[in-house]
Design an enzyme around this catalytic site. Structure first.
Site, mmCIF file in Angstrom:
data_model
loop_
_atom_site.group_PDB
_atom_site.id
_atom_site.type_symbol
_atom_site.label_atom_id
_atom_site.label_comp_id
_atom_site.label_asym_id
_atom_site.label_seq_id
_atom_site.Cartn_x
_atom_site.Cartn_y
_atom_site.Cartn_z
ATOM 1 C CB CYS A 160 -0.941 -0.007 1.191
ATOM 2 S SG CYS A 160 -1.918 -1.498 1.285
ATOM 3 C CG ASN A 163 -6.352 -1.065 1.934
ATOM 4 O OD1 ASN A 163 -5.753 -0.650 0.938
ATOM 5 N ND2 ASN A 163 -5.723 -1.529 2.986
ATOM 6 C CG HIS A 216 -3.074 3.227 2.800
ATOM 7 N ND1 HIS A 216 -3.719 2.811 1.659
ATOM 8 C CD2 HIS A 216 -2.918 2.118 3.573
ATOM 9 C CE1 HIS A 216 -3.934 1.508 1.742
ATOM 10 N NE2 HIS A 216 -3.470 1.069 2.898
HETATM 11 O O1 UT7 Z 1 -3.115 -2.183 4.029
HETATM 12 C C1 UT7 Z 1 -3.539 -3.230 4.926
HETATM 13 C C2 UT7 Z 1 -3.833 -2.590 6.133
HETATM 14 N N1 UT7 Z 1 -4.612 -3.361 7.065
HETATM 15 C C3 UT7 Z 1 -5.211 -2.709 8.052
HETATM 16 O O2 UT7 Z 1 -5.150 -1.521 8.146
HETATM 17 C C4 UT7 Z 1 -5.948 -3.538 9.094
HETATM 18 C C5 UT7 Z 1 -6.028 -2.812 10.394
HETATM 19 N N2 UT7 Z 1 -6.895 -3.529 11.295
HETATM 20 C C6 UT7 Z 1 -8.233 -3.374 11.284
HETATM 21 O O3 UT7 Z 1 -8.750 -2.579 10.524
HETATM 22 C C7 UT7 Z 1 -9.037 -4.150 12.279
HETATM 23 O O4 UT7 Z 1 -8.177 -4.960 13.060
HETATM 24 C C8 UT7 Z 1 -10.134 -5.058 11.631
HETATM 25 C C9 UT7 Z 1 -11.254 -4.192 11.097
HETATM 26 C C10 UT7 Z 1 -9.548 -5.918 10.531
HETATM 27 C C11 UT7 Z 1 -10.731 -5.983 12.693
HETATM 28 O O5 UT7 Z 1 -11.248 -5.222 13.771
HETATM 29 P P1 UT7 Z 1 -10.906 -5.636 15.280
HETATM 30 O O6 UT7 Z 1 -11.598 -4.678 16.125
HETATM 31 O O7 UT7 Z 1 -9.408 -5.719 15.407
HETATM 32 O O8 UT7 Z 1 -11.592 -7.045 15.397
HETATM 33 P P2 UT7 Z 1 -10.966 -8.460 15.797
HETATM 34 O O9 UT7 Z 1 -10.219 -9.050 14.647
HETATM 35 O O10 UT7 Z 1 -10.261 -8.366 17.111
HETATM 36 O O11 UT7 Z 1 -12.266 -9.288 16.031
HETATM 37 C C12 UT7 Z 1 -13.172 -8.971 17.126
HETATM 38 C C13 UT7 Z 1 -14.337 -9.918 17.026
HETATM 39 C C14 UT7 Z 1 -13.935 -11.380 16.915
HETATM 40 O O12 UT7 Z 1 -14.900 -12.136 17.602
HETATM 41 P P3 UT7 Z 1 -14.598 -12.719 19.069
HETATM 42 O O13 UT7 Z 1 -13.390 -13.566 18.904
HETATM 43 O O14 UT7 Z 1 -14.348 -11.485 19.911
HETATM 44 O O15 UT7 Z 1 -15.854 -13.437 19.384
HETATM 45 C C15 UT7 Z 1 -14.008 -11.662 15.440
HETATM 46 O O16 UT7 Z 1 -14.273 -13.032 15.169
HETATM 47 O O17 UT7 Z 1 -15.081 -9.632 15.848
HETATM 48 C C16 UT7 Z 1 -15.186 -10.831 15.041
HETATM 49 N N3 UT7 Z 1 -15.137 -10.434 13.633
HETATM 50 C C17 UT7 Z 1 -16.226 -10.064 12.942
HETATM 51 N N4 UT7 Z 1 -17.529 -9.975 13.291
HETATM 52 C C18 UT7 Z 1 -18.386 -9.561 12.342
HETATM 53 C C19 UT7 Z 1 -14.042 -10.319 12.830
HETATM 54 N N5 UT7 Z 1 -14.420 -9.918 11.606
HETATM 55 C C20 UT7 Z 1 -15.767 -9.747 11.644
HETATM 56 C C21 UT7 Z 1 -16.713 -9.324 10.711
HETATM 57 N N6 UT7 Z 1 -18.002 -9.251 11.112
HETATM 58 N N7 UT7 Z 1 -16.386 -8.997 9.450
#
Ligand code: UT7
Length: 334
Positions: free
Chosen positions: A116, A286, A256
């Protein structure tokens, strides 16, 4: 060194595919919701390629757009830099763009893979070639088709990405004014595990077989978020300070488009009002290397970015890589 040549940003352009996938559409693939995705990321929908369309098609359109705006004839382009991690043609996206543009002259065309941060890496390379006097007119095409590389069963990753292309034509500034006030690129391979995309290939059948991983984007979202939230706001602030500037000298922050909360963290660190921050993540997600030039070119096209201004670009991506640039946006670039 005093006789380095200044660089002019002559034209910018972009291209996005027509197909829209909304957050609601994604609920057909896995358990998720528009509310969850939008609050966590700022994304409502993304554009993705369909049928045989790919990053080369998007890159060609963005390149044509930027070249037209630049007023420089395609035959006068001296070099093509493709910033891309779309493995449509690993033997050079840059050469594919050269062919598509119908350029007859034999010029250097090559790819850089800085994920990116690709546009900022490309701009930095272009600046060096122009400053040294080796080349005069350089086309940078940042194009990615992430949708082909995602695991569409992984709801933690596939919600984030979209496809698109952005392009810039840069040239030697005849008036002596350098549009790249400051530019910097960084990386730290020790954080490679945060985002990965492997193409293992298969060993020769006469030797021991190798391990083969899937060729999909794998991301530790929380890890990326923590890494970037820690380094990026401070980095952008230092870029300004090292250039002898403050955020008051900057008209637009064009970051970005990865996560609205990361964008807000940079904005808050710089103390910039919302109207100075250019975002389109809501509609495109993204788009990797393309995200900064799309935000810039679309911002100008829609009148959200006024020309005769200054902007700070900043990005980060797999590698991990990151970078920033403070640029002048002259009239006529878009
Ligand atoms: O250029 C590449 C750059 N990449 C980035 O900038 C990524 C940066 N990171 C993020 O944007 C965030 O970490 C995400 C949006 C990807 C994820 O958000 P988060 O707040 O870190 O969520 P998490 O991965 O810790 O997941 C929290 C919960 C989990 O459930 P449990 O284990 O707490 O029960 C996940 O299974 O949310 C669940 N989950 C979802 N639920 C509904 C993960 N993805 C989803 C989803 N819908 N799409």
């Amino acid at each position: 060194m005093t006789n380095l040549k200044p660089i002019r940003i002559a034209g910018v352009g972009y291209s996005i595919p027509d197909t829209v996938i909304t957050n609601d559409d994604l609920t057909k693939l896995y358990e998720t919701s528009d509310e969850w995705i939008y609050t966590r990321t700022g994304i409502k929908e993304r554009r993705i390629v369909s049928g045989n369309e790919d990053a080369i098609d998007l890159g060609e359109k963005a390149a044509r757009n930027a070249i037209e705006k630049s007023g420089i004839a395609p035959e006068d382009i001296d070099m093509i830099i493709a910033a891309s991690t779309a493995p449509i043609e690993l033997y050079s996206m840059g050469c594919q763009i050269h062919k598509r543009l119908g350029i007859k002259k034999q010029i250097p065309a090559f790819d850089i893979a800085a994920a990116c941060t690709g546009l900022i890496y490309g701009l930095s390379i272009a600046k060096s070639f122009i400053a040294s006097g080796m080349y005069k007119n350089i086309l940078i095409v940042a194009t990615d088709n992430n949708s082909k590389l995602l695991d569409w069963t992984d709801r933690g990753t596939s919600i984030l990405f979209g496809d698109g292309a952005g392009a810039m034509v840069v040239t030697e500034a005849e008036d002596g004014i350098d549009d790249i006030i400051s530019i910097d690129i960084k990386s730290d391979g020790n954080y490679d595990h945060l985002i990965s995309l492997r193409f293992d290939g298969e060993n020769c059948p006469l030797v021991k077989p190798n391990d083969i991983h899937d060729s999909k984007i794998h991301m530790n979202g929380k890890g990326v978020y923590a890494f970037v939230a820690k380094i990026l706001p401070k980095y952008v602030e230092e870029l300004l300070q090292n250039s002898g500037m403050t955020s008051d000298d900057i008209d637009y922050l064009i970051p970005h488009q990865a996560n609205i909360r990361i964008i807000q963290a940079v904005q808050e660190r710089l103390g910039m009002p919302e109207e100075k921050v250019v975002t389109n993540i809501k509609y495109y997600g993204n788009t990797s290397a393309a995200s900064i030039p799309i935000a810039l070119a679309e911002g100008v096209e829609k009148g959200n970015v006024k020309l005769g201004s200054t902007a700070i670009l900043c990005g980060f991506g797999a590698g991990m890589t990151w970078g920033g640039a403070i640029i002048r946006l002259r009239e006529g670039i878009c």
